[in-house]
Structure formats: structure tokens, C-alpha cells
Design a protein around this motif. Structure first.
Motif, PDB file in Angstrom:
ATOM      1  N   ALA A   1       0.840  -1.207   0.000  1.00  0.00           N
ATOM      2  CA  ALA A   1       0.000   0.000   0.000  1.00  0.00           C
ATOM      3  C   ALA A   1       0.873   1.254   0.000  1.00  0.00           C
ATOM      4  N   MET A   2       1.953   1.235   0.777  1.00  0.00           N
ATOM      5  CA  MET A   2       2.877   2.374   0.814  1.00  0.00           C
ATOM      6  C   MET A   2       3.617   2.515  -0.517  1.00  0.00           C
ATOM      7  N   LEU A   3       4.018   1.386  -1.115  1.00  0.00           N
ATOM      8  CA  LEU A   3       4.697   1.437  -2.416  1.00  0.00           C
ATOM      9  C   LEU A   3       3.780   1.987  -3.505  1.00  0.00           C
ATOM     10  N   ASP A   4       2.485   1.668  -3.416  1.00  0.00           N
ATOM     11  CA  ASP A   4       1.520   2.215  -4.380  1.00  0.00           C
ATOM     12  C   ASP A   4       1.458   3.739  -4.278  1.00  0.00           C
ATOM     13  N   LEU A   5       1.471   4.250  -3.047  1.00  0.00           N
ATOM     14  CA  LEU A   5       1.464   5.703  -2.854  1.00  0.00           C
ATOM     15  C   LEU A   5       2.738   6.325  -3.430  1.00  0.00           C
ATOM     16  N   LEU A   6       3.869   5.656  -3.218  1.00  0.00           N
ATOM     17  CA  LEU A   6       5.142   6.163  -3.730  1.00  0.00           C
ATOM     18  C   LEU A   6       5.124   6.210  -5.258  1.00  0.00           C
ATOM     19  N   ARG A   7       4.684   5.126  -5.871  1.00  0.00           N
ATOM     20  CA  ARG A   7       4.697   5.046  -7.335  1.00  0.00           C
ATOM     21  C   ARG A   7       3.658   5.971  -7.966  1.00  0.00           C
TER      22      ARG A   7
END
Length: 649
Positions: A377-383
Motif C-alpha cells: 500500500a505504501m509502495l503504491d502511494l510512492l509510485r
């Protein structure tokens, strides 16, 4: 109609308000343009908000309307990452009203100018703040800092002399800052003279003896820094940040008025932006050191969060919060986080934000938890480049505690959810250790309690956040726990010789105690939360690679899982099952060694970079790799397992 729209906006019903505004056939005026802009802003349509606020600004007829709109445009500029819009809006706002009524706009403007290295301009806009009693000391040293950054030694010393002249009104942290600045400028006589002037007022400070020794021994290379260990604070709240100290005192007093208890032998410490709790006296017997009622714990879903251009948290309570009693406590916590620069600090500490510019390294690191829903979920926000949401979500994820519905109901807090996530108020000061008990929930009061036992005077008090390994502490909290007694296998997929496919997910979770057989109760902390056989594939949620003290646990758990799934007759006899267990463990060890070696090799590609933040994370990742490989060595040495290929040294 404008009254109805205003009511909807106050209730947070921005889409309904927009619908009414669109139906309004009357010519647009200031109020309708402002209302439209507020709706766009609160639904995160910042480009449309900019257009509507600009229209409102052109229609404004009164100074207060212009000031309000300009300050709102500055906020829009922050979310659009348009610093020119933010800066120019604030300059216009301050030029219209430079009084204390508009002080927040001036302070934000000064911070933007400082960030953009417009130090001379920042000084000019900051000077009027000197007349404000609450801001005068902070402003004085802000101006000194600007001149120092601008390499204007003459002006810096001139303003430093002004600070010395009003030393009776300076907090202790500013006195130390002045001494250090004289020292850094090689103004040793001024440093010595100032020290003698304030000696009586600072003799009880923790840094007093270090400054005195520096001056008396003529050690001209040493700048004194605050530390969080090896001293016993004399005050209940101590540190190097007077604002944070004052907020913490208010927080403790507010909690005590609401039924919290804090043992008189504990001290709250704030140094260099870090928070901790230590003892002022030895504690021999097990005792509750602090207890805070659950009704004092802010629930995260009760608030909307954002971050301004100077990385200050902005927190707005929802109209009808579940736990309204905790709203004043949340406001103090936010003020404390801002006073200690937590969001700016977190941006550099959190691996996903710190390594965002180095995707090869970040992606390799995140392979170790690639099936984690929270990490993804955090990686999705980053990308998706939702940087603000990533900072806020990850920051509060590193501090949140789960409160179940029953506990909240006993505390008088109603929710339809089985679990709500919230903060721990001042208990948030406690740092993590795997070798101490975790938080305790007293369901009768209900309250969160922390106990201590066999602590020496000056010891830091720790609490166990969870049964985490160093990978989890790094990806969740930003530090590597090298004292953990184990680590989890990285995600793996492989096939053993009898054709059974194995998938280890590294998705950690709590095990249902009721489902643990009696013979496995002693291994509860090592057991995977789930495992299942389907279509010749065995999925295991997680597996712990233990240290040498519990090396037998891995074989026992693999045997337990294989016996459990053998109801389908997968293994015809015990020899086959034992052989499969050994093959699985060998594969797990081999593939983990390969991953950690590859991660360490990836780090080597970045050794030439000069970034201090990157260097710190490279060190952390190397610590992780070394910990994992050392742990495997210890396991293999204790268990007698040998890798089938080359050793990894």
C-alpha cells in the motif's frame, strides 16, 4: 442558498455543496467563489481550487477577504508543489496585514524563504516577529541562523551579541546554542565571558560540565551535543527544545487530570528531535510505571491530516469524532511532533521516502516483504507520487496501536469496526526492545499500562512494539533492531524432489491460540499464522529462521506442518516426511543466503554517492544483510546443517 452551502461545507459534505453551487444561476460573487474553492480544495482538486481562489481574490472587496484568500492560495501552492505561488501569496498577505493577527502567514513565509536559501529576505520578513513575546527568542536565533547560512559572519556575531544581551530571557537550549556558535566562530574569549555570565543559571544543566571542560581545557574543536543516555535528568521533563518541553508538560498535566498515572521516578527526555523515557532512581521490583486511560488515546480516523511547506503537520478533527475527549490531547501531540521536526526527520529515516530516488536498491530491499499488504500500500502511494499521503500514512503507521471494539466500548467510545487504530499519547515516547514486555491493556479501567523491573538509575525504559524482526523494524519504524533473536525468511517459491511446490510468503500475523496443539504451545511465537495445501502447493504465511538458542524450532515447525497436511497421504512413511523436511529447510537456508548476498552486492553500487541520508540507509541495509547471514551461520552451526553449494562467507 449560500447559507445551505455553508452548512454543507461545515459538515464536510463538499460534493453536495458543489452540486448546489453548480445549480446556482446567479452571477458568481466572492462568497460563492470562495465556497467553490473550499470544496475543490477539500476534495483534493487543487488545480481547480487554485482557479476558484484566484477568482475569489479578484472579487474580494475587503482586506480580510483578500488576506484569507491569499493564505488559502498559499496552502494550494503547497499541495501543487508550486513554491512561487505559496511564497508570492504569503508576501501579498503579509503586506496587507503585518500585524500579530496574521502572524502564521509571516512565519510560513519565513520558512519558505529559508528553504529557498533567500536568507536576506527571510531576515527582513522575520524582524517584525521580534516584537512578539512568544516568538522573539525563536526569531532571534532564526535570524542568526540565516546570517550563518549566508556566510555573513559580521551580521551573525552582531545578532549573537544581541542574544547575549537578553540572556536573562533566553531558554537554556538557546544559551547552549549561543555558546556553541561563539565556539564554532573561534570567538573563544566571547564564549568564556558569556559562560561566566550565565554560569550560575546553567550549573544544573546536563551539558554544563562538558562546556566548562571545553573552555577550561581550551579544547577548540568540540561542539557540545545533547545525548539521551548516561545522565539522570533533574526535571520531570528535560531536553534541548524548550517548546517541546513546554508542550510535553502540558500533555502530562492534561493526561493526569483525565486519570493517567506516571511513576515519580520516570523522566521524559527530548534531545535532538528524539523522545525517550528514563529512570531517575533504581527500580527493583515489577511495578506499573505509567497508565493512561484509553479515552485519552486519539483515534486516527477522527482526523484529517496534511503537511505544510515546512513539513509541519496540520490536523483537523472531524465534525463528530468517535473519541471527542481525546481531541485536546491530539492537538498537543501534533504540536509536539511539529516542535521536534518529526515529519522532516521521518522523511529521511523512512526507507521508502529516503530511497525513492534509487529504485534499484529500494525494489531489492522490498523483495524481502513483497507479499506484505501494508508495504505494498505504501509502495503504491510512492509510485503514484502521492508523497504527502505516503509521509502521513507511514508516519502514523509507525506509531499506531490497535484498540478493539470491546475495549473502546468500555471506555465510552462507540465504533462499528472491530478494531480502530489510534495513538498512545505520551507512551509514544517509549522506544522498542525485543527483550522487554509489550504494552499491557487493563480491560477493567480500561487503560494502557507499561511496567518496569530491575532498572538502574538513568536507564532508558523500553517496551516491545511487537514480535518483529530487523526487516520489519526497518521498513516500519526506520531502524534496524540488531538485538532481535530471529528473523523471518524472505518470500520463497521452490519445488522439492517429490514434486511438492512450496511458497513462503513472509506475511506475519498473530496465531489463534485456540488452534495451537498442546505440544506446540511452547513455539507459539514461531508458528506461521496460516498454512494450507491446495493443488499440490503448500502456502506458508511465514517461517522464522531462529538463532542458535532455539535452533530446533524450525525443524519442529516444518515437521508439524508436513504432518498436518499429510492427511492426503502425501508421504507414505515417516522417512519420506523427514527427508522432505530436511530438503525444505536446506532450500530455505540456501535461498535466504542468496537473497541477502544479492542485497549486499546491490549496496556496493551506491558507495560513491555523497548523500548523508543515502549513506545512512546503506549502512542500515548492510546491517540487515550482516544480521541475516550471521543468524544463518549461528543456526547452521547449532543444527549441523550444511549448504549444498559454496559457503557464503
Amino acid at each position: 442558498m449560500s447559507d445551505d452551502i455553508g452548512t454543507l461545507i461545515e459538515a464536510g459534505k463538499f460534493k453536495k455543496a458543489l452540486s448546489l453551487l453548480k445549480k446556482n444561476k446567479k452571477p458568481k460573487h466572492f462568497l460563492s467563489a470562495e465556497q467553490e474553492a473550499l470544496c475543490w480544495f477539500n476534495t483534493k482538486q487543487y488545480k481547480l481550487a487554485k482557479i476558484s481562489f484566484s477568482e475569489a481574490l479578484n472579487m474580494a472587496t475587503e482586506p480580510q477577504q483578500r488576506i484569507r484568500t491569499l493564505n488559502n492560495l498559499s496552502a494550494v501552492g503547497h499541495f501543487l508543489q508550486d513554491k512561487e505561488l505559496s511564497k508570492n501569496s504569503l508576501i501579498q498577505s503579509v503586506n496587507i496585514d503585518g500585524s500579530i493577527a496574521n502572524i502564521q502567514a509571516r512565519m510560513k513565509l519565513c520558512n519558505i524563504l529559508f528553504e529557498e536559501q533567500h536568507y536576506s529576505e527571510a531576515v527582513e520578513f522575520a524582524k517584525p516577529l521580534l516584537s512578539n513575546e512568544e516568538q522573539s527568542n525563536r526569531t532571534l536565533f532564526f535570524i542568526i541562523d540565516c546570517h550563518q547560512k549566508n556566510n555573513d559572519r559580521v551580521s551573525m556575531l552582531e545578532w549573537l551579541d544581541k542574544a547575549v544581551a537578553r540572556s536573562n530571557f533566553l531558554e537554556k537550549n538557546y544559551l547552549l546554542q549561543a555558546l556553541n556558535l561563539f565556539h564554532q566562530c573561534n570567538e573563544f574569549e566571547k564564549e568564556s565571558s558569556f559562560f561566566k555570565k550565565i554560569e550560575k543559571s546553567i550549573e544544573n544543566e546536563i551539558w554544563f560540565s562538558e562546556v566548562r571542560d571545553r573552555i577550561t581545557t581550551k579544547n577548540n574543536t568540540r561542539t557540545i551535543n545533547y545525548k539521551t543516555t548516561s545522565y539522570i535528568p533533574s526535571h520531570r521533563v528535560d531536553g534541548d527544545n524548550q517548546h517541546a518541553i513546554d508542550v510535553t508538560k502540558k500533555l502530562i498535566t492534561t493526561l493526569e487530570k483525565n486519570g493517567a498515572f506516571f511513576d515519580q521516578r520516570i523522566r521524559f527526555v527530548i534531545f535532538d528531535g528524539n523522545l525517550s523515557i528514563v529512570t531517575s532512581q533504581s527500580i527493583e521490583d515489577p511495578t506499573v510505571l505509567m497508565s493512561v486511560p484509553v479515552r485519552c488515546m486519539p483515534l486516527l480516523d477522527d482526523y484529517e491530516f496534511s503537511i505544510d511547506t515546512s513539513y509541519q503537520l496540520i490536523c483537523t478533527p472531524k465534525k463528530v469524532p468517535m473519541n471527542s475527549e481525546s481531541v485536546p490531547i491530539m492537538q498537543l501531540l501534533i504540536e509536539l511532533y511539529n516542535a521536534t521536526g518529526k515529519i522532516q526527520q521521518w522523511k529521511d529515516v523512512y526507507p521508502l521516502t529516503a530511497l525513492a530516488a534509487h529504485p534499484e536498491l529500494l525494489n531489492k530491499l522490498c523483495e524481502s516483504k513483497r507479499h506484505s499488504s501494508s508495504l505494498n500500500a505504501m509502495l503504491d502511494l510512492l509510485r503514484s507520487e502521492k508523497n504527502e499521503e505516503l509521509l502521513i500514512s507511514s508516519y502514523f503507521s509507525s506509531r499506531r496501536f490497535s484498540y478493539n471494539q470491546k475495549t473502546l466500548k468500555t471506555a465510552g467510545v462507540r465504533t462499528h469496526n472491530e478494531v480502530e487504530y489510534g495513538l498512545l499519547s505520551v507512551i509514544d515516547f517509549l522506544n522498542h526492545s525485543m527483550h522487554v514486555p509489550g504494552y499491557s491493556v487493563n480491560e477493567d479501567k480500561p487503560s494502557i499500562e507499561v511496567a518496569g523491573n530491575k532498572l538502574n538509575s538513568g536507564d532508558e525504559i523500553f517496551v516491545r512494539y511487537n514480535f518483529d524482526d530487523p526487516v520489519i523494524t526497518y521498513l516500519t519504524y526506520g531502524f534496524v533492531d540488531e538485538h532481535a533473536p530471529w528473523f523471518f525468511s524472505v518470500p520463497l517459491e521452490f519445488q522439492i524432489s517429490n514434486g511438492l511446490n512450496i511458497r513462503v510468503l513472509n506475511c506475519t500475523g498473530a496465531v489463534n491460540n485456540a488452534k495451537i496443539p498442546k505440544e506446540m504451545q511452547g513455539l507459539r511465537d514461531f508458528l506461521p499464522s496460516t498454512f494450507a495445501l491446495e493443488d499440490n502447493r503448500l502456502d506458508i504465511s511465514s517461517l522464522v529462521i531462529p538463532g542458535k538458542d532455539r535452533w530446533t524450532s524450525l525443524m519442529m515447525i516444518v515437521n508439524f506442518i508436513l504432518n498436518y497436511i499429510n492427511i492426503s497421504g502425501l508421504f507414505s512413511n515417516s522417512n519420506q516426511l523427514e527427508s522432505a523436511a530436511k530438503e525444505i529447510i536446506n532450500k530455505i537456508i540456501e535461498m535466504n543466503v542468496l537473497y541477502w548476498k544479492e542485497l549486499r552486492s546491490t549496496c556496493l553500487k551506491f558507495e560513491g554517492y555523497e548523500s548523508k541520508v543515502l549513506k545512512q540507509h546503506l549502512q542500515n541495509i548492510e546491517k540487515l544483510s550482516d544480521f541475516a547471514l550471521r543468524n544463518i551461520d549461528n543456526y547452521m552451526g547449532a543444527s549441523g546443517y550444511l549448504l549444498t553449494n559454496d559457503k557464503h562467507h
